[in-house]
Design an enzyme around this catalytic site. Structure first.
Site, PDB file in Angstrom:
ATOM      1  N   CYS A 177       0.837  -1.194   0.000  1.00  0.00           N
ATOM      2  CA  CYS A 177       0.000   0.000   0.000  1.00  0.00           C
ATOM      3  C   CYS A 177       0.876   1.250   0.000  1.00  0.00           C
ATOM      4  CB  CYS A 177      -0.939  -0.035   1.207  1.00  0.00           C
ATOM      5  SG  CYS A 177      -2.384   1.070   1.088  1.00  0.00           S
ATOM      6  N   ASP A 178       0.235   2.402  -0.049  1.00  0.00           N
ATOM      7  CA  ASP A 178       0.906   3.673  -0.334  1.00  0.00           C
ATOM      8  C   ASP A 178       2.132   3.958   0.518  1.00  0.00           C
ATOM      9  OD1 ASP A 178      -1.465   3.744  -1.720  1.00  0.00           O
ATOM     10  OD2 ASP A 178      -1.883   5.840  -1.294  1.00  0.00           O
ATOM     11  N   GLU A 183      -5.042  12.775   3.433  1.00  0.00           N
ATOM     12  CA  GLU A 183      -5.358  12.900   2.012  1.00  0.00           C
ATOM     13  C   GLU A 183      -6.813  13.342   1.862  1.00  0.00           C
ATOM     14  OE1 GLU A 183      -2.333   9.547   0.149  1.00  0.00           O
ATOM     15  OE2 GLU A 183      -4.483   9.152   0.190  1.00  0.00           O
ATOM     16  N   SER A 194      -4.728  12.117  -2.399  1.00  0.00           N
ATOM     17  CA  SER A 194      -4.548  10.754  -2.864  1.00  0.00           C
ATOM     18  C   SER A 194      -3.974  10.774  -4.277  1.00  0.00           C
ATOM     19  CB  SER A 194      -5.897  10.032  -2.876  1.00  0.00           C
ATOM     20  OG  SER A 194      -5.844   8.868  -3.662  1.00  0.00           O
TER      21      SER A 194
END
Length: 565
Positions: free
Chosen positions: A127-128, A454, A481
């Site tokens: 994930c990010d 975000e 995002s």
């Protein structure tokens, strides 16, 4: 590679000799054999969780990586670290945990690796914040290491009225929520989007932050080309993961450490790839943070300089039409590297974890004939890259806009001021925002949030309302995002909580986005701004104890990567 060394370089003090019998006894108690403990010990840092698709499958990826390590003569030792799903937490207080998790991931991997004296490490990220967090840890440890991406999710398939199927991603759901609140779609239509967008495990499918940072890892040289881009549920995933496991032993045999790979030129290569692909604004934050871990000078102006000379050539969502799986099927990062080397935009001589140089990886590119995703230089989507750094009297330290996916390069509108994301989102949903407004969301920066949330819930809601979609602009000391599209400016620094100029904005002020001149301007006289700030007081911290308070007390400006010190 040449000049092999004993790959069991760092773990000898932990496992060798009579005075280490107790340590070996503990390890034999959980299944490691005498023979296992005399081999190179490779840490396998796993960001597995069952909370969300990005990381759900990483136990399977880790099992394949460990098999590759064993095949190559090493002993894997797996451990887990935390992860926060940006998408699930988006629009809630929980989203503040996301950026904070990057620091905790880096800290926890560093602690386990230092505590156990690993000879090398493979960090599996999905994930990010996983990817920058793992790379930051490897930069600190400086033992042979690889960052392996868990892979992108497959596109969802939404059934159309005529019986055909349309490919969608989670972005369609977020924008559908905005359309639903505006009365543009009904409950059943929103439910159809929700049910179809995520067909299984894997990270969000566009060139959002996860795929941006996975690709950046390849161009940094710390992630293996081609293996990184294999989608989460591809039949090739297991073998790609085993190959990464075998690869780490080769790095150990030749003492190829991150400090030999993660250089200033490698960071510039990664920036060029992000700009050419229309990647996430979060890459600015994360690459600066990685540079700080390495003691390498890098700032926001470097992104603007590189973006100005790098055409935007990848037709990827959210600014374009295609998903990450399409990028990989077109030939992936090797094809993009080949394009960038041909134009002299990256340095192909730099090393990568495969043992090949970047140019040698690019030479292995297999481009699908007629693929529409990675354009030729003769046909760029835009003549310059997808990122622009803005300064001016509203963001003297800098702010970032992603220009991929929209055409507005100048906007002037009336400020609508909100002291949290939640207040702004409520105003959008209540129909209180007008065309041409400039939404100002503040006190959401690294310290003020804390955690720099975000704003996809807000930006997607705006994009779901046709009369606002192409007219409204937004600026924030928070983040966006990678799925955000539209005229949105984030990372405004200094942040409001520290008395940055964004704290002086009042409802009804005129704000100008002047992209050609790189200015974000508050059209108020300097004397009036100074007068307003003379009576300004910092608000009380939102958290007085716990990890959020610790983070707020030690985090740097967004312009410095929002790292903790």
């Amino acid at each position: 590679m040449s000049n092999e060394i004993n790959p069991k370089k760092y773990s000898v003090p932990l496992t060798e000799g009579p005075n280490r019998a107790a340590a070996r006894s503990y390890l034999r108690g959980v299944g490691f054999s005498k023979e296992d403990l005399h081999k190179p010990i490779i840490g396998v840092a796993n960001t597995w969780t069952e909370i969300g698709p990005c990381n759900f499958h990483l136990r399977d990826v880790a099992a394949a990586v460990k098999q590759g390590i064993r095949d190559a003569g090493g002993t894997p030792m797996e451990f887990n670290t935390v992860t926060i799903s940006d998408g699930i937490t988006m629009g809630t207080e929980g989203m503040k945990a996301s950026l904070i998790s990057r620091e905790v991931i880096a800290d926890s991997i560093e602690l386990v690796a230092r505590g156990n004296l690993f000879d090398g490490i493979v960090c599996i990220a999905g994930c990010d914040k996983n990817m920058p967090g793992t790379i930051m840890a490897m930069a600190r440890l400086d033992i042979p290491g690889i960052m392996l991406y868990g892979g992108s999710i497959a596109p969802g398939h939404l059934k159309q009225a005529d019986g055909s199927s349309k490919d969608i991603t989670i972005l369609n759901v977020f924008e559908g929520m905005g359309a639903h609140s505006a009365g543009k779609i009904n409950d059943d239509q929103l439910e159809a989007l929700e049910a179809a967008a995520c067909p299984g495990p894997g990270a969000c499918g566009g060139q959002f932050t996860a795929n941006t940072m996975a690709m950046a890892g390849e161009f940094l040289g710390i992630s293996p080309f081609n293996l990184t881009g294999v989608p989460a549920m591809s039949a090739e995933k297991a073998e790609a993961s085993r190959e990464a496991g075998r690869m780490i032993l080769e790095l150990c045999k030749h003492d190829v450490r991150p400090s030999k790979i993660l250089t200033r030129k490698a960071l510039e290569n990664a920036i060029a790839a992000v700009c050419a692909s229309g990647g996430s604004t979060n890459a600015v934050l994360h690459l600066i943070a990685i540079a700080r871990e390495l003691g390498i000078p890098l700032d926001m102006d470097d992104f603007d300089r590189i973006s100005e000379h790098t055409p935007f050539i990848c037709d990827l969502s959210p600014g374009g039409r295609y998903a990450a799986t399409d990028y990989q099927n077109a030939g992936g990062s090797r094809v993009l590297a080949k394009r960038l080397i041909e134009k002299g935009l990256i340095d192909g001589s730099l090393p990568t974890v495969s043992g090949r140089t970047l140019a040698e990886e690019a030479a292995l590119a297999v481009e699908t004939p007629g693929q529409p995703v990675i354009h030729e230089w003769a046909n760029p989507l835009k003549p310059t890259g997808g990122l622009v750094i803005m300064k001016g009297n509203l963001s003297p330290e800098g702010s970032v806009i992603k220009v991929a996916g929209h055409e507005r390069i100048f906007h002037q509108g009336v400020a609508r001021v909100f002291d949290s994301e939640d207040l702004c989102h409520a105003a959008v949903e209540a129909g209180k925002i007008n065309p041409n407004d400039v939404l100002v969301i503040r006190y959401e920066g690294p310290k003020g949030g804390p955690g720099m949330r975000e704003m996809l819930a807000v930006t997607a809601a705006i994009k779901g309302i046709p009369e606002l979609s192409e007219t409204v602009a937004l600026l924030t000391d928070g983040r966006f995002s990678g799925a955000t599209r539209g005229l949105m400016c984030g990372h405004v620094a200094p942040e409001a909580f520290l008395g940055g100029p964004i704290a002086a904005v009042q409802e009804g002020d005129l704000i100008t986005f002047d992209i050609p001149n790189r200015e974000l301007r508050l059209e108020v006289a300097p004397e009036e701004i100074a007068r307003r700030m003379s009576t300004w007081k910092a608000p009380e911290p939102r958290y007085k104890r716990g990890v959020f308070a610790k983070y707020a007390g030690s985090v740097s400006s967004a312009s410095e990567g929002a790292i903790t010190t």
